[in-house]
Design a protein around this motif. Sequence first.
Motif, mmCIF file in Angstrom:
data_model
loop_
_atom_site.group_PDB
_atom_site.id
_atom_site.type_symbol
_atom_site.label_atom_id
_atom_site.label_comp_id
_atom_site.label_asym_id
_atom_site.label_seq_id
_atom_site.Cartn_x
_atom_site.Cartn_y
_atom_site.Cartn_z
ATOM 1 N N MET A 645 42.536 45.474 41.095
ATOM 2 C CA MET A 645 42.838 44.050 40.993
ATOM 3 C C MET A 645 44.207 43.886 40.345
ATOM 4 O O MET A 645 44.493 44.499 39.307
ATOM 5 C CB MET A 645 41.792 43.318 40.159
ATOM 6 C CG MET A 645 42.197 41.874 39.824
ATOM 7 S SD MET A 645 40.892 40.936 39.034
ATOM 8 C CE MET A 645 39.844 40.590 40.450
ATOM 9 N N VAL A 646 45.040 43.063 40.980
ATOM 10 C CA VAL A 646 46.338 42.694 40.410
ATOM 11 C C VAL A 646 46.257 41.230 40.015
ATOM 12 O O VAL A 646 45.870 40.381 40.832
ATOM 13 C CB VAL A 646 47.478 42.902 41.419
ATOM 14 C CG1 VAL A 646 48.812 42.487 40.797
ATOM 15 C CG2 VAL A 646 47.536 44.361 41.875
ATOM 16 N N ILE A 647 46.585 40.919 38.767
ATOM 17 C CA ILE A 647 46.568 39.532 38.289
ATOM 18 C C ILE A 647 48.000 39.113 38.012
ATOM 19 O O ILE A 647 48.641 39.621 37.089
ATOM 20 C CB ILE A 647 45.697 39.374 37.023
ATOM 21 C CG1 ILE A 647 44.268 39.871 37.306
ATOM 22 C CG2 ILE A 647 45.679 37.915 36.570
ATOM 23 C CD1 ILE A 647 43.358 39.837 36.097
ATOM 24 N N GLU A 648 48.507 38.230 38.853
ATOM 25 C CA GLU A 648 49.874 37.736 38.699
ATOM 26 C C GLU A 648 49.947 36.705 37.577
ATOM 27 O O GLU A 648 49.013 35.931 37.359
ATOM 28 C CB GLU A 648 50.342 37.089 40.018
ATOM 29 C CG GLU A 648 50.517 38.080 41.169
ATOM 30 C CD GLU A 648 51.880 38.763 41.124
ATOM 31 O OE1 GLU A 648 52.677 38.460 40.208
ATOM 32 O OE2 GLU A 648 52.152 39.597 42.014
ATOM 33 N N ASN A 649 51.086 36.678 36.876
ATOM 34 C CA ASN A 649 51.286 35.742 35.761
ATOM 35 C C ASN A 649 50.095 35.759 34.807
ATOM 36 O O ASN A 649 49.517 34.730 34.464
ATOM 37 C CB ASN A 649 51.543 34.324 36.272
ATOM 38 C CG ASN A 649 52.841 34.228 37.054
ATOM 39 O OD1 ASN A 649 52.833 34.008 38.265
ATOM 40 N ND2 ASN A 649 53.975 34.410 36.374
ATOM 41 N N ALA A 650 49.756 36.942 34.366
ATOM 42 C CA ALA A 650 48.560 37.124 33.528
ATOM 43 C C ALA A 650 48.637 36.316 32.235
ATOM 44 O O ALA A 650 47.595 35.971 31.659
ATOM 45 C CB ALA A 650 48.388 38.610 33.210
ATOM 46 N N GLU A 651 49.854 35.998 31.791
ATOM 47 C CA GLU A 651 49.995 35.264 30.531
ATOM 48 C C GLU A 651 49.422 33.858 30.618
ATOM 49 O O GLU A 651 49.192 33.195 29.595
ATOM 50 C CB GLU A 651 51.460 35.209 30.099
ATOM 51 C CG GLU A 651 52.356 34.291 30.917
ATOM 52 C CD GLU A 651 52.862 34.942 32.201
ATOM 53 O OE1 GLU A 651 53.653 34.295 32.911
ATOM 54 O OE2 GLU A 651 52.479 36.105 32.481
ATOM 55 N N ARG A 652 49.187 33.350 31.839
ATOM 56 C CA ARG A 652 48.655 31.991 31.996
ATOM 57 C C ARG A 652 47.138 31.928 31.849
ATOM 58 O O ARG A 652 46.557 30.855 31.894
ATOM 59 C CB ARG A 652 49.059 31.430 33.366
ATOM 60 C CG ARG A 652 50.554 31.215 33.488
ATOM 61 C CD ARG A 652 50.916 30.680 34.842
ATOM 62 N NE ARG A 652 52.365 30.551 34.999
ATOM 63 C CZ ARG A 652 52.982 30.508 36.160
ATOM 64 N NH1 ARG A 652 52.285 30.586 37.279
ATOM 65 N NH2 ARG A 652 54.296 30.391 36.223
ATOM 66 N N PHE A 653 46.493 33.072 31.690
ATOM 67 C CA PHE A 653 45.043 33.122 31.552
ATOM 68 C C PHE A 653 44.664 33.401 30.103
ATOM 69 O O PHE A 653 45.382 34.069 29.372
ATOM 70 C CB PHE A 653 44.446 34.236 32.416
ATOM 71 C CG PHE A 653 44.649 34.057 33.898
ATOM 72 C CD1 PHE A 653 43.734 33.343 34.653
ATOM 73 C CD2 PHE A 653 45.744 34.606 34.538
ATOM 74 C CE1 PHE A 653 43.906 33.181 36.017
ATOM 75 C CE2 PHE A 653 45.931 34.458 35.899
ATOM 76 C CZ PHE A 653 44.997 33.733 36.648
ATOM 77 N N GLY A 654 43.496 32.918 29.701
ATOM 78 C CA GLY A 654 42.922 33.329 28.433
ATOM 79 C C GLY A 654 42.389 34.745 28.540
ATOM 80 O O GLY A 654 42.122 35.245 29.637
ATOM 81 N N LEU A 655 42.207 35.400 27.401
ATOM 82 C CA LEU A 655 41.732 36.786 27.409
ATOM 83 C C LEU A 655 40.348 36.905 28.033
ATOM 84 O O LEU A 655 40.076 37.828 28.803
ATOM 85 C CB LEU A 655 41.705 37.346 25.982
ATOM 86 C CG LEU A 655 43.054 37.452 25.263
ATOM 87 C CD1 LEU A 655 42.861 38.051 23.875
ATOM 88 C CD2 LEU A 655 44.040 38.290 26.061
ATOM 89 N N SER A 656 39.459 35.979 27.707
ATOM 90 C CA SER A 656 38.106 36.047 28.261
ATOM 91 C C SER A 656 38.126 35.876 29.772
ATOM 92 O O SER A 656 37.372 36.534 30.498
ATOM 93 C CB SER A 656 37.215 34.978 27.616
ATOM 94 O OG SER A 656 36.981 35.280 26.260
ATOM 95 N N GLN A 657 38.987 35.004 30.267
ATOM 96 C CA GLN A 657 39.071 34.807 31.713
ATOM 97 C C GLN A 657 39.635 36.053 32.403
ATOM 98 O O GLN A 657 39.168 36.453 33.467
ATOM 99 C CB GLN A 657 39.935 33.580 32.025
ATOM 100 C CG GLN A 657 39.827 33.124 33.471
ATOM 101 C CD GLN A 657 40.647 31.872 33.740
ATOM 102 O OE1 GLN A 657 41.613 31.585 33.044
ATOM 103 N NE2 GLN A 657 40.245 31.130 34.758
ATOM 104 N N LEU A 658 40.628 36.673 31.786
ATOM 105 C CA LEU A 658 41.152 37.927 32.341
ATOM 106 C C LEU A 658 40.053 38.990 32.405
ATOM 107 O O LEU A 658 39.953 39.734 33.386
ATOM 108 C CB LEU A 658 42.321 38.436 31.482
ATOM 109 C CG LEU A 658 43.631 37.652 31.581
ATOM 110 C CD1 LEU A 658 44.608 38.136 30.516
ATOM 111 C CD2 LEU A 658 44.251 37.781 32.967
#
Length: 779
Positions: A645-658
């Motif tokens: 899984m690649v998550i783009e712009n990971a900084e826009r997510f909360g840790l729990s959501q990531l």
Amino acid sequence: MATVAELQLKLRRPLELELQQGCQNRAVAGGMERLLENFARPFPKVREALRGYDALSPDERVGALKSALDLLTPPTPAPAPVRRPASRVEVQPADVGGPLSPDTELSRVPLGPGAAKKLGSLGLHTLRDLLHAYPRRHEDRRALPSLAEVEDGTRVTVEGVIVSKHRRTPKPGMLILEATLENPWGERIKCSWFNQAWIEKGLREGTRLIVTGRAKRFGRSVQVAVEHVESVADAANSLSSGRIVGVYDSKDGISQDFLRRTAHTALSRVPLDDYLTARWRAQYGLTDLGDALWGIHFPHDEAQLERALARLRFDEYLFLELRVLLQGEDAVLLGKRFTALDRDMQAFEASLPFRFTGAQRRVLYEIADDMRSERQMARLVQGDVGSGKTAVAACALYLAVQDGYQGALMAPTEILARQHFANLQGYLTPLGVRVGLLIGAMGAKLKAEVQAQIAAGELDIVVGTQALIQEAVRFQNLGLAVVDEEHRFGVMQRRKLLAGRPDVLVMSATPIPRSLALTAYGDLELSVIDELPPGRTPIETKLIQDTARRQAYGFVMKQIREGRQAYVVTALIEESDTLELLAATQLADDLRVLLPEARIDLLHGRMSAAEKDDVMERFRRREFDVLVSTTVIEVGVDVANATVMVIENAERFGLSQLHQLRGRVGRGSAQSYCVLVAGEHSQKTRKRLKIIEGSTDGFVIAEADLKLRGPGELKGTRQSGIPDLKLGDLTSDVEIIEAARTLAKHILAHDPKLTHPGLAYLRSELQARSSQVAYREVI
């Protein structure tokens, strides 16, 4: 002429400073002998205690100073629960009069001209509001610092008398007011205010001020850029000096001195009867309410302040737990009573292709104990992705069916409902249990057939979405309702399913810190499956900058060539379905250029349920390689062949959501990977995302998320159900919350509606603290 109290204060401060500085005889110019000669003549016992100070050893000096300070500090008895405590503070004119109810409007209390209007602008309308408008912090002003103690750049509070003042206008539009204060040691401090013309009328020579601000040293002199100022008419009888002083939330034109006087009035006029019995206070180690309220506003010492904070923090959680337990339902409900036999649980486990983990077995026995009770089960089962919650729920449903009841499992989306249906069929059909599916996408004819089977008792277990709570659905004998990801349903939706008072099991794959679970889900008992089945390979997580995206997608292509599949998730930029769709579509187009060999498709929130199902089914059947998606794949979707899984712009997510997104891979036996692509390169962002890179424990991650974002934002919403706490801290108060919850449950178990006369004060306080009309109606 100075009063005895003023002379005591003037002498006591340099003695306290000398003690703080290690008894080096440097606190006063000329030494302590000179001080005694000039100021201690009215106090012969003090002079005797300090006689020959210069020749004493450091230990002897400590003893001498403490003896002298005791002589200069009159004893102040601790406050009684109802009476106003003895203190140095003289009763203000507004304090005169008989006791008043906590609900008395401030407009009816003699607080001075315009006081009620001022307080109303701060949201304070009754005496109860004043009692519970706690200081946001406390300052120790028992010994305000001399200039020798002040460090450059620190925030300080100093006291002194104005000896000179002037104003400057260096340029048009800029006004600088300056005043020189002389402190009790004869030292002078320059204070300055920028563009605060309204301050000028209070800067009169001879006025005693207490100022707080950032200090700047210039050699031996100190200048303070004033952030807060208050005048002190009588230092010996002041609420603002010579004591531990509370600092309140305020606004321009409302002074701290005014707020302290009104708080003192409230404490003096309201009988501080305690809503907790002496037995409860003793059981939980709590002080009485009077000591706590006096102690939070006007503590005699650190010990009283500590007692006050402990008691009032406990009260916050107690009333929160009472509210949650009472909200919308009776506190204690009779539910179904199951036999829940051990042999049935063993038969279920024996039919599985795996064995339960120790954690699964422990939680299952907690559930079985609840099911055997005549009280309605209301239990939250938390577990990280892949911990085996569904198998535990399936066993509970099997126990219900063995006793002749029906079961229901409600999921938030049709994708998840279909997945649960397939899993339950696998678990239960071999045991002779009839499992059905009811979702909105079904045709009218098929839907009617399933509804008829439910009503006739021809289906033992029904899996569905909100279709389960439509008017046409009638269960013959619903005994157990399992709700998956409960926070995704509205209150009324849940109540429709639970109208027949079945036992209730709530499942969540979203790890929630225990403190938050005990408050947001305070009406539910809590079980945690904190062990993963053996053989699961931890997901490897890598954080990269967006400058390294090509390498990341090179790795994705390598996985695809090995027969694997991949998710690519794009962040929601704004609260807009249109922008979300555009972002996902653009990313899919970019990847078709970057990965020409890969077959790529798209999943987004604007699709219908049927379209989403179709995309996921084709992905499961390996009809394409890369699924570009928004966060609709966050919870529950299971594709065993997807390994990266690649998550783009990971900084826009909360840790729990990531963490939840990451859990979509690693569902099979192959090693799986998660790549976090950060578009923001700050150290703060990198430090935060390193938490998810370094841990696969959802509960550790959720605790970190709680500390970083607070309870209201933990799930990306402001709807956690947790009010703003004045004193409590969900990141560290688990033990207090559990104690408060235990007492709340005890109270309601014995009196579900708080109707006993002995609970009248607790009941009225609970009603007063709630701003929710529906909640007031409960009690």
